[in-house]
Design a protein around this motif. Structure first.
Motif, short mmCIF file in Angstrom:
data_model
loop_
_atom_site.label_atom_id
_atom_site.label_comp_id
_atom_site.label_asym_id
_atom_site.label_seq_id
_atom_site.Cartn_x
_atom_site.Cartn_y
_atom_site.Cartn_z
N ILE A 76 0.41 -0.83 -0.28
CA ILE A 76 0.28 0.08 -0.16
C ILE A 76 0.95 0.73 -0.18
O ILE A 76 0.52 2.30 -0.85
N GLY B 55 2.01 1.68 -3.52
CA GLY B 55 1.44 1.79 -4.19
C GLY B 55 0.56 3.86 -4.04
O GLY B 55 0.74 4.42 -5.09
N ILE B 56 0.83 3.66 -2.99
CA ILE B 56 0.74 5.12 -2.87
C ILE B 56 1.15 6.35 -3.01
O ILE B 56 0.92 6.91 -3.76
N ILE C 127 -4.47 -1.71 -4.15
CA ILE C 127 -4.30 -1.24 -3.16
C ILE C 127 -6.35 -1.23 -2.21
O ILE C 127 -5.83 -1.23 -0.89
N LYS D 19 -6.44 -3.34 0.83
CA LYS D 19 -6.82 -2.22 2.58
C LYS D 19 -7.99 -3.56 2.81
O LYS D 19 -8.61 -3.87 3.70
#
Length: 104
Positions: free
Chosen positions: A61, A64-65, A97, A101
C-alpha cells in the motif's frame, strides 16, 4: 491510527520522489533537504504502521500510494505524457490498494 500514518507515509513517498528528481543529483540544496526530511518521515511512518499492519499489505500500500502519487504529479505538473492507457493502469493500481486494505 496505523492506517492513517501509512497513508501519510505513502504521500511523503511521493514528496521525496519528486524532491529527488528536483534535486538534480543532490546538486540543489532546497530539494535535497526536502528529499531527506520526507524520506526519513516516510520511512519512520511506514515502520510505525507496520507494528499493526502486516508487512506485505503495508509495504504494498505504501509503495502503491507513492507510485500513483508520483505518476499523477508527473502528469499534472511536470509535463509527463497523459493517456487513457496510463490513467487506466493507475486506476488498476488504486483498485489493488483498495483491495489490499479491504481484504488484509
Amino acid at each position: 491510527m496505523a492506517w492513517i500514518i501509512l497513508v501519510i507515509s505513502g504521500v511523503l513517498e511521493t514528496v521525496w520522489a519528486i524532491a529527488l528528481e528536483r534535486s538534480q543529483g543532490f546538486s540543489r540544496l532546497a530539494p535535497t533537504v526536502v528529499f531527506g526530511v520526507a524520506l526519513a518521515l516516510s520511512m519512520a511512518g511506514l515502520g510505525w504502521a507496520l507494528r499493526d499492519i502486516p508487512v506485505g499489505t503495508g509495504y504494498a500500500i505504501w509503495v502503491g500510494i507513492g507510485a500513483v502519487g508520483t505518476a499523477v504529479v508527473g502528469m499534472a505538473w511536470l509535463g509527463e505524457s497523459v493517456s487513457w492507457q496510463r490513467i487506466t493502469c493507475l486506476l488498476l493500481v488504486v483498485t489493488g490498494i483498495v483491495g489490499l486494505k479491504l481484504y488484509h
